[in-house]
Design a protein around this motif. Structure first.
Motif, PDB file in Angstrom:
ATOM      1  N   MET A 223     -12.437   1.741 -54.322  1.00 28.57           N
ATOM      2  CA  MET A 223     -11.473   2.621 -53.814  1.00 28.57           C
ATOM      3  C   MET A 223     -11.694   3.558 -52.865  1.00 28.57           C
ATOM      4  N   GLU A 224     -12.761   4.206 -52.976  1.00 26.03           N
ATOM      5  CA  GLU A 224     -13.180   5.252 -51.856  1.00 26.03           C
ATOM      6  C   GLU A 224     -13.446   4.460 -50.473  1.00 26.03           C
ATOM      7  N   SER A 225     -14.039   3.180 -50.451  1.00 30.45           N
ATOM      8  CA  SER A 225     -14.358   2.441 -49.468  1.00 30.45           C
ATOM      9  C   SER A 225     -13.011   2.074 -48.805  1.00 30.45           C
ATOM     10  N   VAL A 226     -11.858   1.950 -49.454  1.00 32.58           N
ATOM     11  CA  VAL A 226     -10.794   1.695 -48.677  1.00 32.58           C
ATOM     12  C   VAL A 226     -10.128   2.792 -48.155  1.00 32.58           C
ATOM     13  N   ARG A 227     -10.184   3.966 -48.896  1.00 32.87           N
ATOM     14  CA  ARG A 227      -9.815   5.228 -48.269  1.00 32.87           C
ATOM     15  C   ARG A 227     -10.744   5.553 -46.996  1.00 32.87           C
ATOM     16  N   ALA A 228     -11.860   5.443 -46.950  1.00 33.18           N
ATOM     17  CA  ALA A 228     -12.844   5.719 -45.612  1.00 33.18           C
ATOM     18  C   ALA A 228     -12.529   4.691 -44.715  1.00 33.18           C
ATOM     19  N   VAL A 229     -12.020   3.493 -44.812  1.00 35.24           N
ATOM     20  CA  VAL A 229     -11.651   2.602 -43.883  1.00 35.24           C
ATOM     21  C   VAL A 229     -10.256   3.008 -43.432  1.00 35.24           C
ATOM     22  N   VAL A 230      -9.321   3.520 -44.273  1.00 35.48           N
ATOM     23  CA  VAL A 230      -7.991   4.002 -43.593  1.00 35.48           C
ATOM     24  C   VAL A 230      -8.217   5.247 -42.838  1.00 35.48           C
ATOM     25  N   TYR A 231      -9.132   6.095 -43.340  1.00 41.01           N
ATOM     26  CA  TYR A 231      -9.209   7.347 -42.670  1.00 41.01           C
ATOM     27  C   TYR A 231      -9.822   7.068 -41.273  1.00 41.01           C
ATOM     28  N   LEU A 232     -10.684   6.135 -41.241  1.00 40.42           N
ATOM     29  CA  LEU A 232     -11.518   5.680 -39.869  1.00 40.42           C
ATOM     30  C   LEU A 232     -10.449   5.070 -38.808  1.00 40.42           C
ATOM     31  N   SER A 233      -9.824   4.168 -39.392  1.00 38.20           N
ATOM     32  CA  SER A 233      -8.592   3.544 -38.378  1.00 38.20           C
ATOM     33  C   SER A 233      -7.585   4.379 -38.008  1.00 38.20           C
ATOM     34  N   VAL A 234      -7.294   5.391 -38.667  1.00 41.40           N
ATOM     35  CA  VAL A 234      -6.097   6.521 -38.381  1.00 41.40           C
ATOM     36  C   VAL A 234      -6.921   7.131 -37.290  1.00 41.40           C
ATOM     37  N   CYS A 235      -8.206   7.511 -37.468  1.00 42.14           N
ATOM     38  CA  CYS A 235      -8.550   8.687 -36.348  1.00 42.14           C
ATOM     39  C   CYS A 235      -8.860   7.527 -35.098  1.00 42.14           C
ATOM     40  N   LEU A 236      -9.241   6.334 -35.247  1.00 44.41           N
ATOM     41  CA  LEU A 236      -9.448   5.778 -34.111  1.00 44.41           C
ATOM     42  C   LEU A 236      -8.064   5.424 -33.036  1.00 44.41           C
ATOM     43  N   SER A 237      -6.961   5.182 -34.269  1.00 42.76           N
ATOM     44  CA  SER A 237      -5.691   4.812 -33.585  1.00 42.76           C
ATOM     45  C   SER A 237      -5.102   6.144 -32.714  1.00 42.76           C
ATOM     46  N   VAL A 238      -5.535   7.238 -33.535  1.00 40.59           N
ATOM     47  CA  VAL A 238      -5.005   8.557 -32.702  1.00 40.59           C
ATOM     48  C   VAL A 238      -5.955   8.724 -31.533  1.00 40.59           C
ATOM     49  N   LEU A 239      -7.078   8.741 -31.548  1.00 35.77           N
ATOM     50  CA  LEU A 239      -7.844   8.731 -30.504  1.00 35.77           C
ATOM     51  C   LEU A 239      -7.528   7.758 -29.226  1.00 35.77           C
ATOM     52  N   THR A 240      -7.191   6.532 -29.457  1.00 33.95           N
ATOM     53  CA  THR A 240      -6.563   5.454 -28.660  1.00 33.95           C
ATOM     54  C   THR A 240      -5.320   5.848 -28.035  1.00 33.95           C
ATOM     55  N   SER A 241      -4.493   6.538 -28.766  1.00 37.99           N
ATOM     56  CA  SER A 241      -3.105   6.862 -28.271  1.00 37.99           C
ATOM     57  C   SER A 241      -3.413   8.050 -27.246  1.00 37.99           C
ATOM     58  N   LEU A 242      -4.254   8.904 -27.766  1.00 32.65           N
ATOM     59  CA  LEU A 242      -4.565  10.023 -26.699  1.00 32.65           C
ATOM     60  C   LEU A 242      -5.244   9.662 -25.468  1.00 32.65           C
ATOM     61  N   CYS A 243      -6.130   8.697 -25.573  1.00 30.51           N
ATOM     62  CA  CYS A 243      -6.967   8.256 -24.395  1.00 30.51           C
ATOM     63  C   CYS A 243      -5.783   7.557 -23.602  1.00 30.51           C
ATOM     64  N   GLN A 244      -4.851   6.824 -24.071  1.00 30.79           N
ATOM     65  CA  GLN A 244      -4.013   5.908 -23.471  1.00 30.79           C
ATOM     66  C   GLN A 244      -2.986   6.891 -22.496  1.00 30.79           C
ATOM     67  N   GLY A 245      -2.699   8.011 -22.909  1.00 31.13           N
ATOM     68  CA  GLY A 245      -1.819   9.009 -22.397  1.00 31.13           C
ATOM     69  C   GLY A 245      -2.700   9.660 -21.306  1.00 31.13           C
ATOM     70  N   GLN A 246      -4.031   9.983 -21.526  1.00 35.90           N
ATOM     71  CA  GLN A 246      -4.979  10.754 -20.444  1.00 35.90           C
ATOM     72  C   GLN A 246      -5.123   9.968 -19.240  1.00 35.90           C
ATOM     73  N   ARG A 247      -5.043   8.570 -19.565  1.00 34.81           N
ATOM     74  CA  ARG A 247      -5.484   7.462 -18.252  1.00 34.81           C
ATOM     75  C   ARG A 247      -4.582   7.862 -16.934  1.00 34.81           C
ATOM     76  N   SER A 248      -5.313   7.567 -15.992  1.00 35.04           N
ATOM     77  CA  SER A 248      -4.774   8.070 -14.564  1.00 35.04           C
ATOM     78  C   SER A 248      -4.063   6.557 -14.131  1.00 35.04           C
ATOM     79  N   ALA A 249      -2.989   6.658 -13.063  1.00 39.25           N
ATOM     80  CA  ALA A 249      -2.607   5.722 -12.574  1.00 39.25           C
ATOM     81  C   ALA A 249      -3.344   4.483 -12.020  1.00 39.25           C
ATOM     82  N   ASP A 250      -4.497   5.044 -11.406  1.00 35.85           N
ATOM     83  CA  ASP A 250      -5.494   4.008 -10.956  1.00 35.85           C
ATOM     84  C   ASP A 250      -6.293   3.373 -11.996  1.00 35.85           C
TER      85      ASP A 250
END
Length: 110
Positions: A1-28
């Motif tokens: 159960m805790e392994s599933v919880r850790a995977v969920v937390y990791l995937s949420v963190c990575l998706s938030v970081l990905t969405s923030l990085c996509q917003g920070q990308r320049s037009a070039d």
């Protein structure tokens, strides 16, 4: 159960970081010229260390799949010992492969 919880937390963190990085990308779509330029107030090395710490913590909680479980009996090859005799009782060491059986006289898979 805790392994599933850790995977969920990791995937949420990575998706938030990905969405923030996509917003920070320049037009070039070019990387910044300075490799240690702060992102969200943290340098790249600090982010890498934080992610490594999170992964190490998740690994320690999950446990290894190599650990022996009480309900799982390992498999024996033909000719290997599959049982031990303890007085009048016979204890199983391993389970014989399909098509073979543990001989109770020789205590080997045949």
């Amino acid at each position: 159960m805790e392994s599933v919880r850790a995977v969920v937390y990791l995937s949420v963190c990575l998706s938030v970081l990905t969405s923030l990085c996509q917003g920070q990308r320049s037009a070039d779509s070019q990387l910044p010229s300075a490799p240690d330029e702060p992102i969200l107030g943290l340098t790249t090395n600090e982010l890498a260390e934080a992610l490594q710490g999170l992964l190490d913590e998740a690994d320690s909680r999950v446990g290894l799949s190599v650990e022996k479980k009480a309900s799982v009996i390992p498999r024996c090859d033909v000719g290997e010992r599959c049982a031990m005799k303890h007085g009048p009782r016979i204890g199983r060491l391993c389970d014989c492969l399909r098509g073979t059986a543990c001989n109770t006289f020789f205590l080997r898979c045949y």
